[in-house]
Design a protein around this motif. Structure first.
Motif: not given
Length: 238
Positions: A46-61, A63-73
């Motif tokens: 159906g075409g092209v879609q543009i998406r933007r998001f922020r990725v953040a990663r944290l190591e705590d011993g 434990k590994e945590s990954l956070l992805i949060r969308f900015v757009s659309p």
């Protein structure tokens, strides 16, 4: 898209097993504490879609945590995915701003596509499976390590890693013997003296989709806020 671990080291082949090779190659997607902005371009019938998001990663011993949060659309803005992994245990949570709720992803639904990413929650978690010993094979311009991860349900994941420099080249996903998805690394580099994958694409064979991902090098930082990785903070969106 498996998103962890460490820096790149030049070690001799005999000293490495499959897990070490993957940590030093797949880890280029995001090693250590890190955050960066990603733009994705999705090509569909159906075409092209543009998406933007922020990725953040944290190591705590361990434990590994990954956070992805969308900015757009706008339809995805503030949607957040949090994955927490400790040993072989992994949990994923999604915040849906349209309904104002945070939902846990049960193991039975881990193979579903993560919201807006083109990969599954299980792939984000890097969950389970048996790693087979690395094999060497000739590549187009370099010798490759071929590493296979087998799941109990018969699914297979194949990692292709350059022997010289341990750079990840490609990940292939198989279900019932069929190749269903490819992740191809298109560009890697260094930011702040640390290696990172800057551009890759995901080819979804079943849907006929191609996802292109590009990291903004200027956005990369190794300073992250540990408080942002709490489940209770997922509803906070600036």
């Amino acid at each position: 898209m498996r998103i962890w671990l460490v820096s790149l080291f030049a070690l001799s082949a005999w000293a490495l097993d499959s897990r070490e090779i993957l940590e030093k190659s797949v880890g280029l997607f995001a090693g250590g504490d890190i955050a960066f902005d990603v733009e994705s371009r999705v090509e569909t019938g159906g075409g092209v879609q543009i998406r933007r998001f922020r990725v953040a990663r944290l190591e705590d011993g361990p434990k590994e945590s990954l956070l992805i949060r969308f900015v757009s659309p706008p339809t995805l803005r503030c949607t957040a995915i949090l994955t927490v992994k400790e040993g072989e245990e992994a949990k994923s949570f999604v915040y849906f701003p349209s309904i104002g709720r945070i939902r846990a992803i049960p193991r039975s639904k881990a193979n579903r596509e993560a919201v807006g990413l083109g990969i599954s929650y299980a792939e984000l978690q890097g969950r389970g499976g048996k790693l087979l010993p690395p094999r060497e094979r000739p590549g187009p311009d370099a010798t490759l390590y071929e590493i296979e991860r087998r799941q109990r349900n018969g699914a297979r994941t194949l990692y292709l890693v350059r022997k010289d420099g341990l750079r990840l080249e490609e990940i292939r996903f198989y279900r019932k013997g069929d190749l269903i998805k490819r992740v191809v690394v298109e560009r890697a580099g260094e930011v702040g003296g640390k290696p990172i994958v800057l551009q890759w694409r995901v080819e979804e064979r079943r849907k006929g989709e191609v996802w292109h991902f590009r990291v903004d090098p200027a956005s990369v930082t190794h300073r992250v806020d540990p408080a942002a990785f709490k489940k209770s903070r997922l509803k906070r969106c600036v």
